[in-house]
Design an enzyme around this catalytic site. Structure first.
Site, PDB file in Angstrom:
ATOM      1  CG  ASP A   1     -59.836 -34.235  14.658  1.00  0.00           C
ATOM      2  OD1 ASP A   1     -59.705 -33.131  13.899  1.00  0.00           O
ATOM      3  OD2 ASP A   1     -60.927 -34.208  15.332  1.00  0.00           O
ATOM      4  CB  SER A   2     -57.931 -32.778   9.737  1.00  0.00           C
ATOM      5  OG  SER A   2     -56.841 -32.116   9.698  1.00  0.00           O
TER       6      SER A   2
ATOM      7  CE  LYS B   1     -57.831 -27.794  16.692  1.00  0.00           C
ATOM      8  NZ  LYS B   1     -59.167 -28.492  16.235  1.00  0.00           N
TER       9      LYS B   1
ATOM     10  CD  GLU C   1     -62.789 -25.744  10.540  1.00  0.00           C
ATOM     11  OE1 GLU C   1     -62.477 -26.271  11.533  1.00  0.00           O
ATOM     12  OE2 GLU C   1     -62.899 -26.514   9.379  1.00  0.00           O
TER      13      GLU C   1
ATOM     14  CD  GLU D   1     -64.031 -30.014  16.586  1.00  0.00           C
ATOM     15  OE1 GLU D   1     -65.226 -30.411  16.431  1.00  0.00           O
ATOM     16  OE2 GLU D   1     -63.190 -30.464  15.756  1.00  0.00           O
TER      17      GLU D   1
ATOM     18  CG  ASP E   1     -57.516 -31.678  16.834  1.00  0.00           C
ATOM     19  OD1 ASP E   1     -57.741 -30.677  17.483  1.00  0.00           O
ATOM     20  OD2 ASP E   1     -57.639 -31.790  15.693  1.00  0.00           O
TER      21      ASP E   1
HETATM   22  O1  KIV Z   1     -57.743 -31.161  12.493  1.00  0.00           O
HETATM   23  C1  KIV Z   1     -57.666 -29.994  11.923  1.00  0.00           C
HETATM   24  O2  KIV Z   1     -57.134 -29.965  10.846  1.00  0.00           O
HETATM   25  C2  KIV Z   1     -58.243 -28.685  12.638  1.00  0.00           C
HETATM   26  C3  KIV Z   1     -58.023 -27.480  11.648  1.00  0.00           C
HETATM   27  C4  KIV Z   1     -59.188 -27.367  10.699  1.00  0.00           C
HETATM   28  C5  KIV Z   1     -57.921 -26.375  12.824  1.00  0.00           C
HETATM   29  O3  KIV Z   1     -58.913 -28.912  13.727  1.00  0.00           O
END
Ligand code: KIV
Length: 285
Positions: free
Chosen positions: A64-65, A133, A202, A135, A103
């Protein structure tokens, strides 16, 4: 990489090229046992995913980055599930060997285990990703348990969890106090008990990440967590040097942004001085 490489069966005695098999969920445990360091990069589209896949990466994170790296949002919070599905689908279609982890975006899974299941099932069906993934620690252990018991592999994410950056007061190193480090260990164990296959750590002090890695049977994948973890993940634009700046924990392994800029300038100049297209690019009647 040795774990997921095999040799094609052949009736001839000629040596066969090794065939790289898809990284599967069982390879997480095998990697931890063998001491094989896991490699993971984010990708947000098929072009980059294919390059990382062919280069031999184990895991690709449709992260999600993408929100702040590609889509122009200020942080990861605004990106929608629909947007993440498009990103993860593009990455999945381009990837033959790596496991694709997608994500789940902020607001799409937290409310209940059913909320998480409905979102994760949609992501898996519509994107072709192999795992999701999420959080958070113990507070989402039941959510993760429902996913894993329903056949959806899960990677956890602890330490700095960017979706909670407003509560955490920004992007800062986590688990510095003894109490916070102990909480991190408990959260990691809760994710493992819930069936998570691996945990991203992280921005965690290296000794704390080492401790979590020691107490878990599943692998840890660090980003800003030192070397005593079971693997590393980086945001690809940081790794490749797309911009001038990258976070302290990231290393630029190339200057891809500069190379792209140089190529663009050369293209503009060639169009203007009519050296492009040349005869070799031109069709005759
Ligand atoms: O979305 C992302 O880039 C992440 C990494 C920082 C692990 O979750």
């Amino acid at each position: 990489m040795t774990e997921h490489v095999s040799h094609q069966r052949s009736d001839t005695s000629a040596p066969q090229a090794p065939v790289r098999k898809r990284f599967r969920v069982q390879d997480f445990a095998r990697s931890k046992n063998d001491g094989h360091k896991l490699t993971m990069l984010t990708a947000y589209d098929g072009v980059t995913a294919r390059i990382f896949d062919e280069a031999g990466i184990d895991l690709i994170l449709a992260g999600d980055s993408v929100a702040d790296n590609m889509l122009g949002y200020e942080n990861t919070l605004p990106v929608s599930l629909d947007e993440m599905i498009v990103v993860a689908r593009s990455v999945s279609r381009a990837t033959k060997h790596a496991m694709v982890v997608a994500d789940l975006p902020f607001g799409s899974y937290e409310a209940s285990p059913i909320h998480a299941f409905e979102t994760a099932a949609r992501m898996m069906k519509e994107s072709g990703a192999h795992a999701v993934k999420l959080e958070g620690g113990a507070r989402i252990a039941e959510h993760i348990h429902l996913l894993t018991s329903s056949g959806i592999p899960v990677v956890g994410h602890l330490g700095l969890t960017p979706q909670s950056e407003n509560m955490l007061g920004g992007k800062r190193v986590q688990a510095r106090s003894d109490a916070a480090a102990e909480q991190l260990c408990q959260d990691a164990l809760a994710l493992q008990d819930a069936g998570a296959s691996a945990v991203v750590l992280e921005m965690v002090p290296a000794p704390v990440a080492a401790r979590v890695t020691e107490i878990l049977a599943i692998p840890t994948i660090g980003i800003g967590a030192g070397t005593e973890v079971d693997g590393q993940v980086l945001v690809w634009t940081d790794m490749a040097g797309m911009g001038d700046w990258s976070p302290r924990f990231a290393k630029q392994f190339g200057k891809v942004g500069q190379a792209l800029s140089d190529a663009t300038r050369d293209y503009i100049a060639a169009v203007k001085d009519v050296s492009f297209p040349g005869p070799e690019h031109t069709f005759e009647k």
